[in-house]
Design a protein around this motif. Structure first.
Motif, PDB file in Angstrom:
ATOM      1  N   LEU A 265       8.748   4.057  10.214  1.00 49.82           N
ATOM      2  CA  LEU A 265       7.636   3.598   8.927  1.00 49.82           C
ATOM      3  C   LEU A 265       7.038   2.591   8.648  1.00 49.82           C
ATOM      4  CD1 LEU A 265      10.528   4.660   5.434  1.00 49.82           C
ATOM      5  CD2 LEU A 265       8.525   5.717   6.894  1.00 49.82           C
ATOM      6  N   LEU A 266       5.835   2.765   7.748  1.00 48.23           N
ATOM      7  CA  LEU A 266       4.369   1.159   7.797  1.00 48.23           C
ATOM      8  C   LEU A 266       5.355  -0.198   7.540  1.00 48.23           C
ATOM      9  CD1 LEU A 266       1.966   0.493   8.753  1.00 48.23           C
ATOM     10  CD2 LEU A 266       1.905   0.688   6.406  1.00 48.23           C
ATOM     11  N   ARG A 267       5.255  -0.901   8.368  1.00 48.88           N
ATOM     12  CA  ARG A 267       6.133  -2.384   7.443  1.00 48.88           C
ATOM     13  C   ARG A 267       5.020  -3.193   7.558  1.00 48.88           C
ATOM     14  NH1 ARG A 267      10.031   0.347   8.226  1.00 48.88           N
ATOM     15  NH2 ARG A 267      11.994  -0.724   9.627  1.00 48.88           N
ATOM     16  N   ARG A 268       4.143  -3.106   8.541  1.00 44.38           N
ATOM     17  CA  ARG A 268       2.506  -4.375   8.067  1.00 44.38           C
ATOM     18  C   ARG A 268       1.429  -3.517   8.700  1.00 44.38           C
ATOM     19  NH1 ARG A 268       2.378  -9.831  11.432  1.00 44.38           N
ATOM     20  NH2 ARG A 268       0.096 -10.155  12.001  1.00 44.38           N
ATOM     21  N   GLN A 269       0.234  -3.602   7.871  1.00 43.89           N
ATOM     22  CA  GLN A 269      -0.870  -3.574   8.547  1.00 43.89           C
ATOM     23  C   GLN A 269      -2.130  -4.615   8.449  1.00 43.89           C
ATOM     24  OE1 GLN A 269      -2.730  -0.577   5.154  1.00 43.89           O
ATOM     25  NE2 GLN A 269      -4.730  -0.876   6.262  1.00 43.89           N
ATOM     26  N   ASP A 270      -3.064  -4.633   9.741  1.00 42.35           N
ATOM     27  CA  ASP A 270      -3.833  -5.465   9.721  1.00 42.35           C
ATOM     28  C   ASP A 270      -5.303  -5.467  10.185  1.00 42.35           C
ATOM     29  OD1 ASP A 270      -1.610  -7.566   9.754  1.00 42.35           O
ATOM     30  OD2 ASP A 270      -2.001  -7.881  12.013  1.00 42.35           O
ATOM     31  N   TYR A 271      -5.893  -6.704   9.078  1.00 42.61           N
ATOM     32  CA  TYR A 271      -7.487  -6.206   8.883  1.00 42.61           C
ATOM     33  C   TYR A 271      -7.939  -7.277   9.041  1.00 42.61           C
ATOM     34  CZ  TYR A 271      -6.099  -5.736   4.524  1.00 42.61           C
ATOM     35  OH  TYR A 271      -5.274  -6.015   3.097  1.00 42.61           O
ATOM     36  N   HIS A 272      -9.145  -7.249   9.207  1.00 45.28           N
ATOM     37  CA  HIS A 272     -10.402  -7.701   8.425  1.00 45.28           C
ATOM     38  C   HIS A 272     -11.157  -7.610   7.288  1.00 45.28           C
ATOM     39  CE1 HIS A 272     -10.255  -9.289  12.876  1.00 45.28           C
ATOM     40  NE2 HIS A 272     -10.245 -10.562  12.411  1.00 45.28           N
ATOM     41  N   LEU A 273     -11.312  -8.580   6.609  1.00 43.77           N
ATOM     42  CA  LEU A 273     -11.753  -8.488   5.213  1.00 43.77           C
ATOM     43  C   LEU A 273     -13.302  -8.393   5.450  1.00 43.77           C
ATOM     44  CD1 LEU A 273     -11.573  -6.643   2.576  1.00 43.77           C
ATOM     45  CD2 LEU A 273     -10.800  -9.570   1.079  1.00 43.77           C
ATOM     46  N   GLU A 274     -13.749  -7.415   5.998  1.00 41.57           N
ATOM     47  CA  GLU A 274     -15.468  -7.074   5.728  1.00 41.57           C
ATOM     48  C   GLU A 274     -16.484  -7.967   4.614  1.00 41.57           C
ATOM     49  OE1 GLU A 274     -16.338  -3.883   8.092  1.00 41.57           O
ATOM     50  OE2 GLU A 274     -15.877  -4.416   9.522  1.00 41.57           O
ATOM     51  N   LEU A 275     -15.518  -6.873   3.411  1.00 47.06           N
ATOM     52  CA  LEU A 275     -16.648  -7.777   2.341  1.00 47.06           C
ATOM     53  C   LEU A 275     -16.629  -9.590   1.872  1.00 47.06           C
ATOM     54  CD1 LEU A 275     -15.721  -3.996  -0.261  1.00 47.06           C
ATOM     55  CD2 LEU A 275     -17.290  -4.792   1.649  1.00 47.06           C
ATOM     56  N   SER A 276     -15.351 -10.043   2.382  1.00 53.85           N
ATOM     57  CA  SER A 276     -14.776 -11.243   1.908  1.00 53.85           C
ATOM     58  C   SER A 276     -15.127 -12.495   3.212  1.00 53.85           C
ATOM     59  CB  SER A 276     -13.536 -11.233   1.246  1.00 53.85           C
ATOM     60  OG  SER A 276     -13.544 -12.954   0.891  1.00 53.85           O
ATOM     61  N   GLY A 277     -16.547 -11.916   4.567  1.00 50.83           N
ATOM     62  CA  GLY A 277     -17.071 -13.086   5.091  1.00 50.83           C
ATOM     63  C   GLY A 277     -15.890 -13.029   6.620  1.00 50.83           C
ATOM     64  N   GLY A 278     -15.264 -11.431   6.225  1.00 53.72           N
ATOM     65  CA  GLY A 278     -14.181 -11.295   7.505  1.00 53.72           C
ATOM     66  C   GLY A 278     -12.890 -11.694   7.787  1.00 53.72           C
ATOM     67  N   ALA A 279     -12.621 -12.088   6.888  1.00 53.50           N
ATOM     68  CA  ALA A 279     -10.959 -13.065   6.623  1.00 53.50           C
ATOM     69  C   ALA A 279     -10.044 -11.812   7.645  1.00 53.50           C
ATOM     70  CB  ALA A 279     -10.877 -13.277   4.973  1.00 53.50           C
ATOM     71  N   ARG A 280      -9.131 -12.753   7.926  1.00 52.16           N
ATOM     72  CA  ARG A 280      -8.039 -12.509   8.363  1.00 52.16           C
ATOM     73  C   ARG A 280      -6.541 -12.112   7.128  1.00 52.16           C
ATOM     74  NH1 ARG A 280      -9.417 -16.504  12.576  1.00 52.16           N
ATOM     75  NH2 ARG A 280      -7.442 -17.069  11.534  1.00 52.16           N
ATOM     76  N   VAL A 281      -6.732 -10.550   7.671  1.00 52.46           N
ATOM     77  CA  VAL A 281      -5.068 -10.785   6.565  1.00 52.46           C
ATOM     78  C   VAL A 281      -3.775  -9.735   7.090  1.00 52.46           C
ATOM     79  CG1 VAL A 281      -4.922  -8.924   4.913  1.00 52.46           C
ATOM     80  CG2 VAL A 281      -6.719 -10.145   4.444  1.00 52.46           C
TER      81      VAL A 281
END
Length: 239
Positions: free
Chosen positions: A176-192
Motif C-alpha cells: 500500500l502507498l505510504r508516500r508520494q514525492d513530486y515537484h509542484l510545477e504550478l508553484s515554482g517547482g516546490a519539493r513535496v
C-alpha cells in the motif's frame, strides 16, 4: 508489467475490478498553509467530488458558491451555475501558470485546475500507473518509520495533468502507498513529500482517507513543521 506494480495493483483490489467501474464519487475536505500562499482562504467544508476512472475528469459541487459546479479535463476547466451558464473557464489552463512562482496568488480558475488534476491523481492511484504511456521503474528502496519502502519512479505522459511529469511512489511491505514525492510545477517547482494513511475498503478496492503534504528537503526528508496541505475523503461510492 513491472513486478512491484503488479503486486501493488493486486493489494488495492486488482485492475480488473477497477476497470469494472466508470465513476467514483466521494466527499472531500482540505486545508493547510499552502492555500494562504496563494491568497486563498482555507475552506474546511466538504465538497462532492466525482471522477471518471477511465479518463482524466473531475467535477466538484458546490464550488465557491452553493449554485456553482466545477468541471475539469486536462485542456479545459470551467465553473458553471445550476442552469449550465458558464461563470468562468480556462482553455489550455496549464499555460495560465506561466511565470508563476512559489508565492504567486491564484484566482478561482487557477485553484479549480489544481483541484481537478490533484484529486483525480489521488483517487486513481495506483491504477493510473498502469495506463498506456506511463513509464514505471523500480529504484532504490527507502527506509522510514521502521519499514523498508519499495519505490517506483514514474514518468507521466504529457496527456496527463499532474503535479509534475516525474514522481516517486513509495510502497510499504503490504504494497500500500505510504508516500508520494513530486515537484509542484504550478508553484515554482516546490519539493513535496505527500503521505497517505487510514485506508478503507470500498466495493472491493482500497482507498486512503487521509493525506498530508509537507515541504521536502534536498535530502528527501520531509519538514514536519511545514504541513502544506491536508486532505480528507469519506463516503466513497463506485458505479
Amino acid at each position: 508489467m513491472d513486478d512491484l506494480l503488479q503486486k501493488v495493483l493486486d493489494a488495492y483490489g486488482g485492475l480488473d475490478r477497477w476497470h469494472s467501474f466508470s465513476t467514483l464519487a466521494v466527499k472531500s475536505a482540505t486545508g493547510g498553509r499552502f492555500w494562504a500562499t496563494k491568497g486563498i482562504p482555507e475552506n474546511h467544508g466538504w465538497g462532492n467530488v466525482t471522477i471518471h476512472t477511465g479518463n482524466e475528469f473531475t467535477s466538484i459541487a458546490p464550488y465557491d458558491a452553493p449554485n456553482h459546479r466545477m468541471t475539469f479535463v486536462p485542456d479545459r476547466v470551467a465553473i458553471e451555475d445550476t442552469d449550465r451558464r458558464i461563470v468562468g473557464e480556462l482553455v489550455n489552463p496549464r499555460e495560465a501558470f506561466s511565470g508563476y512562482g512559489q508565492y504567486a496568488y491564484w484566482d478561482l480558475l487557477h485553484r479549480a485546475y489544481f483541484n481537478g488534476y490533484a484529486l483525480w491523481t489521488y483517487l486513481t492511484t495506483p491504477f493510473l500507473l498502469a495506463r498506456d504511456g506511463v513509464q514505471v521503474t523500480e529504484i532504490s528502496p527507502w527506509y522510514e518509520d521502521g519499514e523498508v519502502w519499495r519505490v517506483l519512479n514514474v514518468v507521466l505522459p504529457p496527456s496527463l495533468a499532474s503535479h509534475s511529469a516525474v514522481q516517486q511512489f513509495y510502497f510499504g511491505p503490504d504494497y500500500l502507498l505510504r508516500r508520494q514525492d513530486y515537484h509542484l510545477e504550478l508553484s515554482g517547482g516546490a519539493r513535496v513529500a505527500h503521505y497517505v494513511s487510514d485506508f478503507v475498503v470500498v466495493q472491493g478496492l482500497r482507498f486512503p482517507t487521509r493525506r498530508h503534504a509537507y515541504h521536502r528537503g534536498a535530502d528527501g526528508q520531509p519538514d514536519r513543521n511545514q504541513l502544506l496541505v491536508w486532505v480528507r475523503f469519506t463516503d466513497f461510492h463506485l458505479s
